[in-house]
Design a protein around this motif. Structure first.
Motif, PDB file in Angstrom:
ATOM      1  N   GLY A  88       0.562  -1.153   0.114  1.00 18.04           N
ATOM      2  CA  GLY A  88       0.191   0.049   0.213  1.00 18.04           C
ATOM      3  C   GLY A  88       0.756   1.022  -0.098  1.00 18.04           C
ATOM      4  N   LEU A  89       1.831   1.325   0.945  1.00 18.72           N
ATOM      5  CA  LEU A  89       2.708   2.619   0.939  1.00 18.72           C
ATOM      6  C   LEU A  89       3.457   2.626  -0.336  1.00 18.72           C
ATOM      7  CD1 LEU A  89       4.399   2.267   4.562  1.00 18.72           C
ATOM      8  CD2 LEU A  89       2.554   4.122   3.662  1.00 18.72           C
ATOM      9  N   TYR A  90       3.974   1.508  -1.116  1.00 11.44           N
ATOM     10  CA  TYR A  90       4.770   1.721  -2.220  1.00 11.44           C
ATOM     11  C   TYR A  90       3.936   2.322  -3.351  1.00 11.44           C
ATOM     12  CZ  TYR A  90       8.313   0.499  -5.588  1.00 11.44           C
ATOM     13  OH  TYR A  90       9.147   0.578  -6.715  1.00 11.44           O
ATOM     14  N   LEU A  91       2.698   1.920  -3.463  1.00 13.52           N
ATOM     15  CA  LEU A  91       1.847   2.417  -4.548  1.00 13.52           C
ATOM     16  C   LEU A  91       1.063   3.528  -4.485  1.00 13.52           C
ATOM     17  CD1 LEU A  91      -0.029  -1.092  -5.346  1.00 13.52           C
ATOM     18  CD2 LEU A  91       1.932   0.084  -6.807  1.00 13.52           C
ATOM     19  N   LEU A  92       0.888   3.859  -3.015  1.00 13.84           N
ATOM     20  CA  LEU A  92       0.263   5.310  -2.804  1.00 13.84           C
ATOM     21  C   LEU A  92       1.066   6.346  -2.020  1.00 13.84           C
ATOM     22  CD1 LEU A  92      -2.847   3.506  -1.150  1.00 13.84           C
ATOM     23  CD2 LEU A  92      -2.944   4.501  -3.347  1.00 13.84           C
ATOM     24  N   ALA A  93       2.264   6.176  -2.151  1.00 17.13           N
ATOM     25  CA  ALA A  93       3.155   6.943  -1.328  1.00 17.13           C
ATOM     26  C   ALA A  93       2.906   8.483  -1.834  1.00 17.13           C
ATOM     27  CB  ALA A  93       4.895   6.589  -1.680  1.00 17.13           C
ATOM     28  N   GLU A  94       3.001   8.733  -3.107  1.00 10.69           N
ATOM     29  CA  GLU A  94       2.920  10.185  -3.364  1.00 10.69           C
ATOM     30  C   GLU A  94       1.374  10.752  -3.163  1.00 10.69           C
ATOM     31  OE1 GLU A  94       3.517  12.897  -7.721  1.00 10.69           O
ATOM     32  OE2 GLU A  94       4.661  11.007  -7.138  1.00 10.69           O
ATOM     33  N   PRO A  95       0.341  10.046  -3.307  1.00 10.27           N
ATOM     34  CA  PRO A  95      -1.212  10.641  -2.949  1.00 10.27           C
ATOM     35  C   PRO A  95      -1.105  10.794  -1.332  1.00 10.27           C
ATOM     36  CG  PRO A  95      -1.242   8.495  -3.875  1.00 10.27           C
ATOM     37  CD  PRO A  95      -0.129   8.939  -4.349  1.00 10.27           C
ATOM     38  N   ILE A  96      -0.552   9.995  -0.732  1.00 12.37           N
ATOM     39  CA  ILE A  96      -0.510  10.026   0.880  1.00 12.37           C
ATOM     40  C   ILE A  96       0.199  11.291   1.162  1.00 12.37           C
ATOM     41  CG2 ILE A  96       0.418   8.828   3.017  1.00 12.37           C
ATOM     42  CD1 ILE A  96      -0.267   6.391   1.807  1.00 12.37           C
ATOM     43  N   ILE A  97       1.456  11.462   0.678  1.00 19.98           N
ATOM     44  CA  ILE A  97       2.252  12.574   1.127  1.00 19.98           C
ATOM     45  C   ILE A  97       1.588  13.998   0.559  1.00 19.98           C
ATOM     46  CG2 ILE A  97       4.250  13.612   0.554  1.00 19.98           C
ATOM     47  CD1 ILE A  97       5.664  10.817   0.538  1.00 19.98           C
ATOM     48  N   ARG A  98       1.037  13.756  -0.635  1.00 17.26           N
ATOM     49  CA  ARG A  98       0.300  15.097  -0.962  1.00 17.26           C
ATOM     50  C   ARG A  98      -0.739  15.703  -0.176  1.00 17.26           C
ATOM     51  NH1 ARG A  98      -1.580  13.266  -5.576  1.00 17.26           N
ATOM     52  NH2 ARG A  98       0.186  13.554  -6.688  1.00 17.26           N
ATOM     53  N   LEU A  99      -1.499  14.649   0.294  1.00 23.37           N
ATOM     54  CA  LEU A  99      -2.938  14.898   1.105  1.00 23.37           C
ATOM     55  C   LEU A  99      -2.154  15.446   2.675  1.00 23.37           C
ATOM     56  CD1 LEU A  99      -5.691  14.713   1.858  1.00 23.37           C
ATOM     57  CD2 LEU A  99      -5.493  12.530   2.479  1.00 23.37           C
ATOM     58  N   ILE A 100      -1.399  14.700   3.179  1.00 29.14           N
ATOM     59  CA  ILE A 100      -0.967  14.987   4.603  1.00 29.14           C
ATOM     60  C   ILE A 100       0.104  16.020   4.446  1.00 29.14           C
ATOM     61  CG2 ILE A 100       0.426  14.204   6.456  1.00 29.14           C
ATOM     62  CD1 ILE A 100      -0.505  11.435   5.544  1.00 29.14           C
ATOM     63  N   PHE A 101       1.045  16.358   3.579  1.00 27.27           N
ATOM     64  CA  PHE A 101       2.079  17.524   3.644  1.00 27.27           C
ATOM     65  C   PHE A 101       1.863  18.840   2.792  1.00 27.27           C
ATOM     66  CE2 PHE A 101       4.501  13.899   5.278  1.00 27.27           C
ATOM     67  CZ  PHE A 101       4.336  14.246   6.914  1.00 27.27           C
ATOM     68  N   GLU A 102       1.330  18.436   1.815  1.00 20.83           N
ATOM     69  CA  GLU A 102       1.410  19.469   0.485  1.00 20.83           C
ATOM     70  C   GLU A 102       0.541  20.568   0.865  1.00 20.83           C
ATOM     71  OE1 GLU A 102       0.804  19.970  -4.102  1.00 20.83           O
ATOM     72  OE2 GLU A 102       1.803  18.055  -3.607  1.00 20.83           O
ATOM     73  N   ALA A 138       7.324  14.818  -4.356  1.00 22.23           N
ATOM     74  CA  ALA A 138       7.656  13.833  -5.264  1.00 22.23           C
ATOM     75  C   ALA A 138       8.859  13.489  -4.625  1.00 22.23           C
ATOM     76  CB  ALA A 138       7.811  14.526  -6.389  1.00 22.23           C
ATOM     77  N   LYS A 139       9.885  14.077  -4.097  1.00 22.60           N
ATOM     78  CA  LYS A 139      11.025  13.732  -3.393  1.00 22.60           C
ATOM     79  C   LYS A 139      10.550  12.796  -2.161  1.00 22.60           C
ATOM     80  CE  LYS A 139      13.776  15.413  -6.657  1.00 22.60           C
ATOM     81  NZ  LYS A 139      14.652  14.424  -7.459  1.00 22.60           N
ATOM     82  N   THR A 140       9.692  13.208  -1.351  1.00 26.03           N
ATOM     83  CA  THR A 140       9.554  12.612  -0.173  1.00 26.03           C
ATOM     84  C   THR A 140       8.758  11.028  -0.498  1.00 26.03           C
ATOM     85  OG1 THR A 140       9.183  14.591   1.003  1.00 26.03           O
ATOM     86  CG2 THR A 140       8.313  12.700   1.896  1.00 26.03           C
ATOM     87  N   ALA A 141       8.060  11.121  -1.601  1.00 25.65           N
ATOM     88  CA  ALA A 141       7.364   9.804  -1.999  1.00 25.65           C
ATOM     89  C   ALA A 141       8.389   8.773  -2.466  1.00 25.65           C
ATOM     90  CB  ALA A 141       6.519  10.162  -3.062  1.00 25.65           C
TER      91      ALA A 141
END
Length: 529
Positions: free
Chosen positions: A337-351, A361-364
């Motif tokens: 789950g983390l591998y596939l959803l890394a970018e959308p999770i980070i976008r929602l939480i931190f962006e 993108a770099k954090t993902a």
């Protein structure tokens, strides 16, 4: 090999309680990271904070929630089972006084030598940025006393866990995060009025959080009948046994933290922001490690320590294999789950605020590589305390040194090409090696455990996780637009992906008849029937 349901049930129930508490803590921890992302983004101020906090936090993991916690629970469980109440509380009082004094001295030394310690952590590129080293040093001085409070909190947590109290001690990190958020943000808004950088307020907030992590457990401690005997006896055999277990375990439990220490220096040689990207990513991967790996470890350690004190290897091995299976069952699908959803999770939480799409993108990228070692992180959290319970810390020491060496080699070979991604990848590879090394040693030490059972369970979990991954990939192709829209759209999209994926995984795992899942489902059926 058939496992006794009693141990599975005890561990599952306790781990469930701990998981709920740890999940609250991790959610608040993510809120705390969101505050940093919004207020400071990834760069000068947050890079300095990460390096400054890393020093007392490294010592916390070694002395507090690592070596001290495991060693103390092992000895305290023995006293609780075989000594009278008076002797048990005298040991606890002696341990609290000794470590309060020792860690106060360590804190004073850390403050005095803060500058050379920081220079060990960072590269020349970091130190040459105007004002960055000075800011890091001030933040280090402010946050170093955090070590004292959080280490004593770990001793109190060990007492409560041994007495069968798991929820409040596991919530103690929530007290820390709440203090850090409320106190830190309040002070961050005030500090600039006094000519101080806003990040200084977050440093004082960390100190407030550390105090609350200890204080929040004290009412529960006294409800267990705890009596504080303020004494210092260096010849106390219980204290000497704890220290004997701790000294090698400082190295044996420190593979991850030593790697982080080394990785900070490598990251500081990359482009500015690399330290921040890696820290945000590691915070996210710590969520499942805490909710799954730490929870199962905390729940199983008192039980395993009890069986070790009785020399009941059969029950010990049963408890261990059930704990490891539960960890695999939860962390392997989390990796997918983390591998596939890394970018959308980070976008929602931190962006938000100062945190940009480029930072996302770099954090993902870092999160995807950190997630590869998730199952090993959690498994090692469970395995190392078993060595403590068996009164043998040699092999975790050996494993940690080899893992650190492997980490350095992998980073050196890949850093120029992959930059910060190389650091995340090397951390995962070194932890996977640590897991396999300790598995082989423990198998020989306890004269074998049910490898066939573990391999079959591992295969079922991987198959179910793979099918879940295929479902998730197809779902992302169908509903990918939800992940790049408004915040509400992103939340809805991630909820659909995560909930449906968990359901798909659980159904396949139940159909594959994994015993631990079937046990939990049967318990739920009984509760609602």
């Amino acid at each position: 090999m058939k496992k006794p349901a009693s141990d599975t049930g005890k561990i599952a129930r306790s781990a469930g309680i701990v998981s709920i508490a740890v999940m609250c803590s991790r959610i608040l921890g993510l809120v705390r990271e969101q505050v940093f992302a919004v207020m400071f983004g990834a760069g000068f101020a947050y890079d300095s904070f990460v390096v400054a906090f890393r020093i007392p936090n490294l010592l916390r993991d070694l002395f507090g929630e690592g070596a001290l916690s495991s060693a103390f629970v092992t000895v305290f469980s023995d006293y609780d089972a075989n000594k009278d109440e008076h002797e048990t509380w005298r040991l606890a009082g002696n341990v609290l006084v000794f470590f309060a004094i020792l860690l106060s001295l360590v804190t004073l030394l850390g403050i005095f030598f803060s500058k050379p310690i920081i220079l060990l952590l960072v590269d020349n590129e970091f130190a040459q940025v105007a004002g960055k080293l000075a800011l890091t040093r001030i933040l280090t001085i402010v946050m170093f006393p955090f070590l004292i409070f959080v280490s004593l909190a770990a001793v109190v947590m060990g007492i409560l866990n041994t007495r069968g109290k798991f929820f409040i001690p596991s919530m103690s990190s929530s007290f820390f995060n709440m203090g850090s958020i409320v106190g830190g943000v309040s002070l961050a808004l005030i500090m600039p009025r006094f000519g101080q950088p806003a990040i200084m307020g977050m440093a004082f907030g960390t100190l407030i959080g550390g105090c609350l992590q200890l204080a929040g457990q004290l009412p529960s401690l006294y409800k267990t009948g705890f009596v504080f005997y303020p004494r210092l006896n260096l010849r106390d055999p219980g204290l000497q046994r704890i220290l004997r277990l701790m000294l090698p375990a400082v190295f044996g439990l420190s593979a991850t933290q030593i790697n982080i220490f080394i990785n900070t220096r490598f990251a500081s040689s990359c482009v500015e922001g690399s330290v921040s990207w890696l820290n945000y990513a590691f915070r996210l991967v710590q969520f499942p490690i805490g909710v799954f790996g730490v929870a199962i470890s905390v729940a199983s350690l008192p039980l395993i320590a009890k069986y070790a004190s009785r020399n009941d290897l059969t029950r010990l091995k049963d408890a261990f294999t059930s704990s490891l299976t539960m960890a695999f069952c939860l962390t392997i699908p989390a990796t997918v789950g983390l591998y596939l959803l890394a970018e959308p999770i980070i976008r929602l939480i931190f962006e938000h605020g100062a945190f940009t799409a480029f930072d996302t993108a770099k954090t993902a990228e870092a999160l995807a590589f950190y997630s590869l070692g998730l199952f090993a992180y959690s498994a090692v959290k469970i395995m190392v305390p078993v060595f403590f319970a068996l009164d043998d810390t040699r092999y975790p020491v050996i494993a940690s040194f080899i893992a650190v060496l492997m980490n350095i080699v992998v980073i050196t070979m890949t850093l120029d090409l992959f930059q910060h991604r190389a650091i995340a990848f090397a951390t995962s590879m070194s932890m996977i090696f640590n897991f396999f090394f300790l598995s082989i040693v423990l198998y020989k030490k306890v004269e074998g455990y049910s490898l066939a059972y573990l391999v079959v369970c591992f295969g079922k979990i991987c198959l179910a996780s793979g099918l879940m991954g295929l479902w998730l990939i197809n779902l992302m192709n169908w509903l990918g637009g939800y992940l790049i829209g408004s915040i509400g759209s992103q939340i809805l999209g991630l909820l659909i992906y995560i909930v449906s994926s968990v359901a798909v995984y659980g159904i396949f795992l139940y159909l594959l008849r994994l015993r631990e899942i079937n046990f939990l489902v049967d318990r739920l059926k009984n509760n609602f029937s």
